[in-house]
Design an enzyme around this catalytic site. Structure first.
Site, PDB file in Angstrom:
ATOM      1  N   LYS A 205      46.820  37.845  36.109  1.00 59.01           N
ATOM      2  CA  LYS A 205      47.402  38.781  35.148  1.00 59.01           C
ATOM      3  C   LYS A 205      47.257  38.193  33.748  1.00 59.01           C
ATOM      4  CE  LYS A 205      49.219  42.825  34.780  1.00 59.01           C
ATOM      5  NZ  LYS A 205      48.480  43.993  35.255  1.00 59.01           N
ATOM      6  N   SER A 408      46.590  48.518  37.309  1.00 59.72           N
ATOM      7  CA  SER A 408      47.976  48.125  37.073  1.00 59.72           C
ATOM      8  C   SER A 408      48.903  49.330  37.251  1.00 59.72           C
ATOM      9  CB  SER A 408      48.101  47.503  35.676  1.00 59.72           C
ATOM     10  OG  SER A 408      49.119  46.542  35.646  1.00 59.72           O
TER      11      SER A 408
END
Length: 620
Positions: A205, A408
Site C-alpha cells: 500500500k 482499492s
C-alpha cells in the site's frame, strides 16, 4: 422502509466538509449571477431552426478531444457557457463506441476518419474498447483512415486500428514506452518540520510512501513494474499485430531511437515511414484534398463530407425509443467520497439515491455498474457496497464492469456484484487501507510558536495539528486501520468464495492487471462494457431491451441552463452576447487554480480518516 441512521459527523468530515461548503457557495454564487443571462438565451434558442438532416452518403468523423472518460466531470453551468466549443476537455468512451457500432450497419457510411490530433490521452483500457468497435467496423468490409500532424503514444495506439495512417511531412510518432515516476516529500517535510503520521495495512500500500521516503520502496517497485510491463506488452502486441510489424519491433525502435534518427538526419516523419508506422507523409493541403476527393465536399465549407459523433448520435436519439425492459447503466467514476458529490466523483449519498431509484423503476431488469475509480473513503465505499448488495438481493442481477481502474475502494464496491468483469488492462486489486495525519509542532517551533494546555483525559485534543500525536492515539488509529483491512479482506473472501488467508496473500495493497486478476480469482470474466451489458441482459433473460443510463437528477433551473448551453443550443448564442461576461469568466478562471488545494483536501472526507485508495493508480 427503515434506513440505517448516519453516524455522527467526525472531526475529519466536519473540517473538510466546511471546505466543501465554501467551494459549493462560490459555485452557486457564480451560477446565480448568470442565471438571468441564460433566460435571455432561452428566447434565442426557442426561435432557432431544427438541425439539418444528415447527407445520404458521408464519412463518420471520429475526432476525440481531451481525455477519454467513462463519465464527464461536472462543470458549473456558468463555466459551461464560456468553454471553447471547438475543444472539449473530455470525450465519453461509450459515445464513441456507440457511434462506431451504429455506423457498422449504416449503409450511408462506408468509412471512418480518425482525426486524432485533439486526443489528450485516456489510457490503453479505454482505447482498447474503442479499438474493438473499430475492428468490428472493418469486419463489415468498411475502411478506416487515420490522420494527424503528429501522433502521441496514445493517439498512435488508436491510429494503429486504421487501414491507412497519414502523417504530416514534419510530424512524428512519439513512442517512448510507459513510465511511472513519483515525487517524494520526506526531506522537504523534514526541513519544514512537518511530521506525517501514517497508519497502513498492506506492505504494497504505497499511497503514503511519498511522505515517508525519498525514493521508491522495493515492494512498490516490485508490484508497479509487474502491471506496468504487462500493460506495455499489451500495447506493443496490439500495435504490432494491427500494423503487421515483427514482434519486438517497437521496443527495438525505441531503444535505438537516437541511432535511427541519425540515419535519417533527424527527420522523424521519414523514420516513421521507414519503420512502417505510417503509410504516407502528406501536407495539410494534400490530406484535405484527398479526403474531399474520396468523400465529396461538404455543403458547409471547404471540408470533406463528414458527420461528427455528436451529430450522428443526435439523429439516433431522435428516432430511438426506450424498450419496455431495460438494463440500467450506472457509472461510478472518480474518487469515492462521503456525502453528495458532483459527476467526476463518487459521493456515497447521491450514489445511494440513484441505486434506490433503480429499485422503484420497474422497467430495469438488470443493472451494470461501470467502475472507474482508484478508491477513496473506506466508509463511503462500504455504504455504497451495502446498497448494491441490497439491490442484488431483490433478484436484480448486478454486474460490475471495471474500466481503466477499479482498485482499492473501487474493488470494495465491486465485491457486491453477481459477477465482476474487467478488461485485460484494467488496474485492480490494491486491497489495503491507510490513514494519515500531519502535525506541525516542529514547524511552529521554528518560528517561535509553542502550544501548551490541559486535558481531562490522555486523548483530549489529541488530533490537533499543532501538537505531537499522543502515543495512545497512534495505537488507536492503527487499530482502526487494521480492523478496516480485516473487514476488507473478509468482504473479498466472502464475495469470491475463498479463504481469508488466501485473499491476504494477494491483497496487502498489491495492484494487478485485469488479466492477472482473473487468474488469481479476483474477477470472473474479461470483456468490454458492451460485453458486460449483454451478459447482464442474458442473466435476466432479456431478448429485446434497451440500455438506460442512470444519472443524478438536476434542479429544474440547472436542467434548463444545461439545455440552453448544450452543444446544439450553443450554435444559436450570438457571440456578441458573451462579451460583457468575458471579464467575469476570466476572474473565475484565475480563482479556480487557487481553489485546487482546497478541492484536494475536500476529497478527504472519511469520518474516521481511513482510506482505501491507490496512489496514482491509473492505466497509462
Amino acid at each position: 422502509m427503515n434506513y440505517p441512521q448516519q453516524k455522527p459527523r467526525g472531526f475529519f468530515r466536519r473540517f473538510f466538509g466546511g471546505i466543501g461548503a465554501l467551494i459549493t457557495f462560490l459555485r452557486n454564487l457564480v451560477l446565480n449571477v448568470f442565471f438571468l443571462f441564460f433566460l435571455v438565451i432561452l428566447i434565442v434558442a426557442i426561435g432557432s431552426s431544427a438541425p439539418k438532416p444528415l447527407p445520404e452518403k458521408f464519412a463518420l468523423r471520429v475526432a476525440p478531444s481531451g481525455v477519454l472518460v467513462d463519465q464527464r466531470t461536472y462543470i458549473d453551468t456558468a463555466s459551461l457557457l464560456f468553454k471553447d466549443e471547438q475543444e472539449d476537455s473530455e470525450t465519453v468512451v461509450r459515445d464513441v463506441v456507440d457511434a462506431i457500432n451504429r455506423a457498422s450497419d449504416d449503409k450511408r457510411i462506408d468509412s471512418i476518419v480518425l482525426e486524432l490530433g485533439g486526443l489528450g490521452g485516456g489510457g490503453i483500457t479505454k482505447m482498447s474498447e474503442i479499438g474493438q468497435a473499430l475492428n468490428a467496423f472493418k469486419a463489415k468490409g468498411k475502411k478506416i483512415i487515420a490522420t494527424s500532424d503528429s501522433y502521441s503514444q496514445d493517439q498512435y495506439f488508436l491510429a494503429s486500428y486504421a487501414d491507412e495512417i497519414y502523417l504530416h511531412t514534419m510530424g512524428e510518432v512519439q513512442l517512448t514506452g510507459f513510465g511511472r515516476y513519483i515525487t517524494y516529500y520526506k526531506s522537504a517535510l523534514d526541513k519544514l518540520g512537518v511530521n506525517v503520521h501514517v497508519f497502513r495495512s498492506g506492505k504494497y500500500k504505497d499511497y503514503v510512501e511519498p511522505f515517508l521516503r525519498d525514493n521508491m520502496s522495493d515492494e512498490s517497485r516490485e508490484h508497479n513494474s509487474q502491471w506496468l510491463n504487462a500493460l506495455w506488452a499489451q500495447y506493443t502486441q496490439t500495435v504490432e499485430t494491427q500494423r503487421k510489424l515483427p514482434e519486438g519491433s517497437l521496443n527495438k525502435l525505441i531503444n535505438n531511437l537516437d541511432a535511427k534518427l541519425a540515419e535519417v538526419k533527424g527527420d522523424s516523419a521519414q523514420l516513421a515511414l521507414n519503420e512502417k508506422l505510417v503509410d504516407k507523409l502528406v501536407s495539410r493541403n494534400e490530406i484535405d484534398k484527398m479526403l474531399i476527393e474520396k468523400f465529396g465536399k461538404s455543403d458547409e465549407g471547404n471540408f470533406y463530407n463528414a458527420v461528427g459523433v455528436h451529430s450522428y448520435l443526435a439523429e439516433a436519439h431522435v428516432h430511438k425509443l426506450p424498450k419496455q425492459t431495460q438494463v440500467g447503466l450506472l457509472v461510478a467514476s472518480g474518487t469515492i467520497q462521503d456525502g453528495h458529490q458532483q459527476d467526476g466523483a463518487i459521493g456515497s449519498e447521491n450514489f445511494v439515491d440513484m441505486l434506490r431509484g433503480i429499485e422503484e423503476d420497474e422497467s430495469i431488469k438488470a443493472l451494470v455498474i461501470r467502475i472507474d475509480s482508484g478508491g477513496g473513503s473506506a466508509f463511503a465505499s462500504e455504504i455504497i457496497r451495502a446498497e448494491i448488495d441490497a439491490i442484488r438481493k431483490r433478484n436484480i442481477p448486478v454486474y460490475i464492469s471495471m474500466g481503466s481502474v477499479a482498485a482499492s475502494g473501487g474493488y470494495w464496491m465491486a465485491t457486491a456484484g453477481d459477477e465482476i468483469w474487467a478488461t485485460p488492462t484494467t488496474i485492480t486489486g490494491s486491497i489495503g487501507v491507510f490513514g494519515a495525519f500531519p502535525t506541525l509542532e516542529n514547524s511552529l517551533q521554528k518560528i517561535g510558536l509553542n502550544t501548551d494546555g490541559i486535558s481531562t483525559t490522555e486523548l483530549g485534543g489529541a488530533l490537533s495539528i499543532d501538537r505531537p500525536l499522543a502515543p495512545k492515539m497512534n495505537s488507536v488509529i492503527q487499530a482502526g486501520v487494521d480492523h478496516t483491512y480485516q473487514s476488507f479482506i473478509k468482504l473479498v473472501a466472502d464475495a469470491r468464495k475463498q479463504d481469508v488467508a488466501a485473499i491476504h496473500e494477494i491483497a496487502q495493497g498489491h495492484v494487478w492487471t485485469g488479466a492477472k486478476a482473473k487468474e488469481i480469482g479476483l474477477v470472473d470474466n474479461l470483456g468490454t462494457l458492451n460485453d458486460v451489458i449483454a451478459a447482464a441482459a442474458a442473466k435476466a433473460e432479456l431478448k429485446d431491451y434497451s440500455v438506460k443510463l442512470i444519472t443524478q437528477k438536476l434542479s429544474p433551473k440547472e436542467e434548463l441552463i444545461r439545455k440552453l448551453v448544450g452543444e446544439d443550443a450553443k450554435v444559436f448564442v450570438p457571440k456578441s452576447l458573451l462579451k460583457p461576461f468575458a471579464e467575469l469568466n476570466l476572474v473565475q478562471q484565475q480563482i479556480s487554480p487557487l481553489l485546487k488545494p482546497l478541492v484536494a483536501l475536500q476529497k478527504m472526507t472519511d469520518p474516521q480518516g481511513i482510506y482505501a485508495t491507490c496512489l496514482e493508480c491509473v492505466s497509462p
